[in-house]
Design an enzyme around this catalytic site. Structure first.
Site, short mmCIF file in Angstrom:
data_model
loop_
_atom_site.label_atom_id
_atom_site.label_comp_id
_atom_site.label_asym_id
_atom_site.label_seq_id
_atom_site.Cartn_x
_atom_site.Cartn_y
_atom_site.Cartn_z
N SER A 1 0.86 -1.19 0.00
CA SER A 1 0.00 0.00 0.00
C SER A 1 0.90 1.24 0.00
O SER A 1 2.09 1.15 0.32
CB SER A 1 -0.87 -0.03 1.26
OG SER A 1 -1.43 1.23 1.50
N TYR B 1 -2.04 -0.18 10.32
CA TYR B 1 -2.11 -0.59 8.92
C TYR B 1 -0.83 -0.15 8.19
O TYR B 1 -0.27 -0.89 7.37
CB TYR B 1 -3.35 0.04 8.28
CG TYR B 1 -3.67 -0.41 6.88
CD1 TYR B 1 -3.66 -1.75 6.52
CD2 TYR B 1 -4.01 0.53 5.90
CE1 TYR B 1 -3.96 -2.14 5.21
CE2 TYR B 1 -4.32 0.15 4.61
CZ TYR B 1 -4.29 -1.19 4.27
OH TYR B 1 -4.60 -1.57 2.98
P1 NAD Z 1 -11.68 -6.23 0.66
O1 NAD Z 1 -12.04 -6.00 2.08
O2 NAD Z 1 -12.64 -5.87 -0.42
O3 NAD Z 1 -11.28 -7.76 0.47
C1 NAD Z 1 -10.58 -8.48 1.42
C2 NAD Z 1 -11.06 -9.93 1.32
O4 NAD Z 1 -10.28 -10.70 2.24
C3 NAD Z 1 -12.53 -10.12 1.73
O5 NAD Z 1 -13.21 -10.85 0.75
C4 NAD Z 1 -12.45 -10.89 3.04
O6 NAD Z 1 -13.52 -11.80 3.25
C5 NAD Z 1 -11.14 -11.61 2.89
N1 NAD Z 1 -10.55 -11.98 4.18
C6 NAD Z 1 -10.49 -11.23 5.30
N2 NAD Z 1 -9.93 -11.92 6.30
C7 NAD Z 1 -9.59 -13.12 5.78
C8 NAD Z 1 -8.99 -14.28 6.32
N3 NAD Z 1 -8.59 -14.32 7.60
N4 NAD Z 1 -8.81 -15.35 5.53
C9 NAD Z 1 -9.20 -15.33 4.23
N5 NAD Z 1 -9.79 -14.26 3.67
C10 NAD Z 1 -9.98 -13.17 4.43
O7 NAD Z 1 -10.26 -5.51 0.45
P2 NAD Z 1 -9.61 -4.86 -0.85
O8 NAD Z 1 -9.90 -3.42 -0.84
O9 NAD Z 1 -9.93 -5.66 -2.06
O10 NAD Z 1 -8.06 -5.03 -0.51
C11 NAD Z 1 -7.30 -6.15 -0.91
C12 NAD Z 1 -5.84 -5.92 -0.51
O11 NAD Z 1 -5.36 -4.72 -1.09
C13 NAD Z 1 -5.63 -5.78 1.01
O12 NAD Z 1 -4.38 -6.31 1.34
C14 NAD Z 1 -5.60 -4.28 1.18
O13 NAD Z 1 -4.89 -3.94 2.34
C15 NAD Z 1 -4.85 -3.88 -0.08
N6 NAD Z 1 -5.02 -2.48 -0.49
C16 NAD Z 1 -6.26 -1.97 -0.75
C17 NAD Z 1 -6.36 -0.65 -1.17
C18 NAD Z 1 -7.69 -0.04 -1.48
O14 NAD Z 1 -7.75 1.11 -1.89
N7 NAD Z 1 -8.77 -0.80 -1.30
C19 NAD Z 1 -5.22 0.13 -1.31
C20 NAD Z 1 -3.98 -0.42 -1.04
C21 NAD Z 1 -3.89 -1.74 -0.64
#
Ligand code: NAD
Length: 285
Positions: free
Chosen positions: A168, A181
């Protein structure tokens, strides 16, 4: 001698496991990769959503996809999922560690603590719940480490495979209000490099992408107003700090990810590529 033609053809028929695959970014990556002929395994703690995403992906692209329930924090659960994957589609070529995220109880209300200010403790770092810190660290770090430990066993044996982690912006310079985070994602950059070195001679490449700001479920409450949908002060700051002047669309991650997974990047390991509209490059001046 002629150079080999550049294409993503080597990805066709490969098996990619995407943890957190039912999430916003994971499901978008699944669709992009599936479009290139990659067999996708949507691994998520939410089985119903995982199955739903897998059938939507398969229906859209015609390439095999299936959902499997596993908890990335539980080795036993990952081992069971691995057994199921082996029996359904064979061994894994690609692991994408997409499960991760922040927790509201590890988010400070105030950006800055002030001296002499009584009563603001609960709204600053001092009021954060240590248990929520632990959860964020576990989900992002352990939740990346354990799937690598379990799901790359076959890659190591065959001497071939690719791991992709999701970092991130806050890993390079921490963002205000989200200390857990930020530190947890910094650990992902460090671990990506460490693991890339450790596995280089085993034929496994390890890289990461660092998405900038994508309006998703996880950060919507920080960047836009719940009622009006207008940008919050923080959302305005993000916009002003993103030279391209907009949020990203999850589908814009697919190209960078395909590059890192394909043999096109056969000599690339241990890198973290920002996909951020210039946010990380911009000093604000
Ligand atoms: P999201 O919350 O939409 O998806 C996360 C998924 O992980 C969910 O489907 C959830 O059920 C699953 N999950 C949670 N705990 C779990 C566990 N213990 N075991 C298995 N599955 C589990 O998140 P996102 O926005 O798609 O983010 C995905 C990745 O990208 C994350 O690592 C997040 O930190 C990173 N990220 C997101 C953004 C953003 O803008 N959304 C920016 C930078 C980084």
């Amino acid at each position: 001698m002629m150079n080999k033609a550049i294409s993503f053809d080597d990805l066709k028929g490969k098996v990619a496991v995407i943890t957190g695959g039912a999430g916003v970014i994971g499901s978008s990556l699944a669709e992009s990769l599936s479009g290139l002929g990659v067999i996708t395994v949507i691994l998520d703690i939410n089985e119903v959503e995982a199955v739903k995403v897998a059938s939507a992906v398969e229906a859209k692209t015609g390439t095999r996809s299936f959902g499997v329930m596993a908890n990335v924090l539980d080795k036993q659960s990952l081992q069971e999922a691995y057994g199921l994957i082996l029996s359904r589609v064979g061994d894994i070529d690609i692991l994408i560690n997409g499960a991760g995220g922040n927790h509201p109880d590890a988010t400070a209300k105030l950006e800055f603590a002030s001296s002499g200010q009584e009563g603001d403790e609960k709204d600053t770092f001092y009021g954060l719940d240590p248990e929520a810190f632990r959860k964020v660290f576990d989900l992002n770090f352990l939740g990346t480490m354990l799937p690598v430990m379990v799901l790359t066993a076959g890659m190591k044996k065959r001497g071939r495979g690719v791991v992709l982690n999701i970092s991130s912006m806050n890993a390079f310079r921490p963002l205000t209000r989200i200390p857990a985070y930020s530190a947890a994602k910094a650990s992902i950059n460090n671990f990506t490099q460490w693991l890339a070195v450790h596995l280089a001679k085993a034929g496994i490449r390890v890289n990461a992408i660092a998405p900038g700001f994508f309006l998703t479920y996880q950060n919507r409450f920080l960047l836009t107003d719940k009622e009006t949908g207008e940008l919050t002060e923080r959302g305005k700051k993000v916009m002003a700090s993103t030279p391209m002047g907009r949020f990203g669309n999850p589908e814009e991650l697919g190209g960078t990810v395909a590059y890192l997974l394909s043999d096109i990047s056969a000599f690339v390991t241990g890198v973290v590529i920002p996909v951020d509209g210039g946010f990380n490059a911009y000093s604000g001046v």
